[in-house]
Design a protein around this motif. Sequence first.
Motif, PDB file in Angstrom:
ATOM      1  N   GLN A 138      42.242  29.294  23.292  1.00 46.50           N
ATOM      2  CA  GLN A 138      41.451  29.917  24.348  1.00 46.50           C
ATOM      3  C   GLN A 138      40.542  30.998  23.780  1.00 46.50           C
ATOM      4  OE1 GLN A 138      43.472  32.025  27.598  1.00 46.50           O
ATOM      5  NE2 GLN A 138      41.801  31.452  28.994  1.00 46.50           N
ATOM      6  N   GLN A 140      38.984  34.325  24.125  1.00 43.66           N
ATOM      7  CA  GLN A 140      39.385  35.505  24.892  1.00 43.66           C
ATOM      8  C   GLN A 140      38.206  36.216  25.554  1.00 43.66           C
ATOM      9  OE1 GLN A 140      42.638  36.178  25.501  1.00 43.66           O
ATOM     10  NE2 GLN A 140      42.886  34.224  24.416  1.00 43.66           N
ATOM     11  N   GLY A 143      37.048  32.781  28.404  1.00 38.32           N
ATOM     12  CA  GLY A 143      38.103  32.017  29.067  1.00 38.32           C
ATOM     13  C   GLY A 143      38.095  30.530  28.785  1.00 38.32           C
ATOM     14  N   SER A 172      51.696  31.252  31.839  1.00 39.21           N
ATOM     15  CA  SER A 172      51.542  32.693  31.620  1.00 39.21           C
ATOM     16  C   SER A 172      51.117  33.032  30.197  1.00 39.21           C
ATOM     17  CB  SER A 172      52.858  33.416  31.945  1.00 39.21           C
ATOM     18  OG  SER A 172      53.914  32.956  31.100  1.00 39.21           O
ATOM     19  N   ASP A 175      45.151  33.292  29.664  1.00 38.72           N
ATOM     20  CA  ASP A 175      44.490  34.089  30.690  1.00 38.72           C
ATOM     21  C   ASP A 175      43.908  33.143  31.742  1.00 38.72           C
ATOM     22  OD1 ASP A 175      42.851  35.749  32.220  1.00 38.72           O
ATOM     23  OD2 ASP A 175      42.323  37.014  30.514  1.00 38.72           O
ATOM     24  N   LYS A 178      40.664  34.292  33.719  1.00 41.66           N
ATOM     25  CA  LYS A 178      39.444  34.178  32.922  1.00 41.66           C
ATOM     26  C   LYS A 178      39.019  32.710  32.810  1.00 41.66           C
ATOM     27  CE  LYS A 178      38.530  37.371  30.072  1.00 41.66           C
ATOM     28  NZ  LYS A 178      38.512  38.350  28.960  1.00 41.66           N
TER      29      LYS A 178
END
Length: 324
Positions: A138, A140, A143, A172, A175, A178
């Motif tokens: 991912q 950051q 997203g 979890s 994100d 995002k």
Amino acid sequence: MSLVSGPGRAQAVGGSFPDELELVVEKHVKYIQDLDKRKDELEYWLTEHLRLNGVYWGLTALHLLGHPEALPREQTIDFVLSCQHENGGFGAAPGHDAHMLYTVSAVQILVTVDALDELDRRGKTGQAGVGQYIARLQNQDDGSFAGDEWGETDTRFLFGALNALSLLHLLSSVDVPKAVTYVQACANFDGGYGVSPGAESHAGQIYVCVGALAIADRIDLVDKDRLGGWLSERQLENGGLNGRPEKLEDVCYSWWVMSSLAMIGRLDWIDKEKLSRFILQCQDPELGGIADRPGDAVDVFHTVFGLAGLSLIGFPGLEVVDPI
């Protein structure tokens, strides 16, 4: 599982179809079972880069047909685990680089055959390691998700990441808000979604974007009527669906379009009877398998998505499919 096309072929356009078309369940089961016996064909090896995906497609088709036992469970698990890397990801086949799409198929297969515990017991990493592999892909900042270490981004990878992580109960680890923001950045004026921000709407990308929002429990962000209108316009006179304006019909869009409509509660905006007849016309009634359209060679990709489309519209004799 081979991605070899044929040997069967759907009846050609202009041929004489019976008034009452039937789903040839047993022929489809036999067709899928025989796919891995064609190792003497060049195409078997040329499609090795899709092997793990092919196992998922064949396995899912058999479950929809009500024959989950038709593929050997232990051999299926062994093959999936043989494709895993030390970094937690999976390749298309042993020796192939790890990639998001193959990792998603691996998780889906193991969940389907109730074997996630085998990943913890015999895999190169356990479930947590798979989740970490996905999470590392991912971005950051925006997203989005890359497909592998080389960084190509695509909304398919984002959906795949959320799909696999939800099955592993590890959402979890990324994100999610995002990721949702990135999906929304891919929305277009016509209600659809593209492969990236600014890209044209396409039924396949709509499925992955709407699916991602559904997993994130943010389907409220979709303009359901506008998107439903665009998707309903994908049905052509012959009953088949295309993926975007001015393109030919293709059985695989029976899934991409219909599942998207199902997720937004607009499934009745398509003529289901015409669609089911189109899909049934794409069968090879003698050898099994489903093609992209009448007259073409059958393959496992179009077989599973044709069956999934029929399941979505409640065709009798098929197991119920989840639109996500």
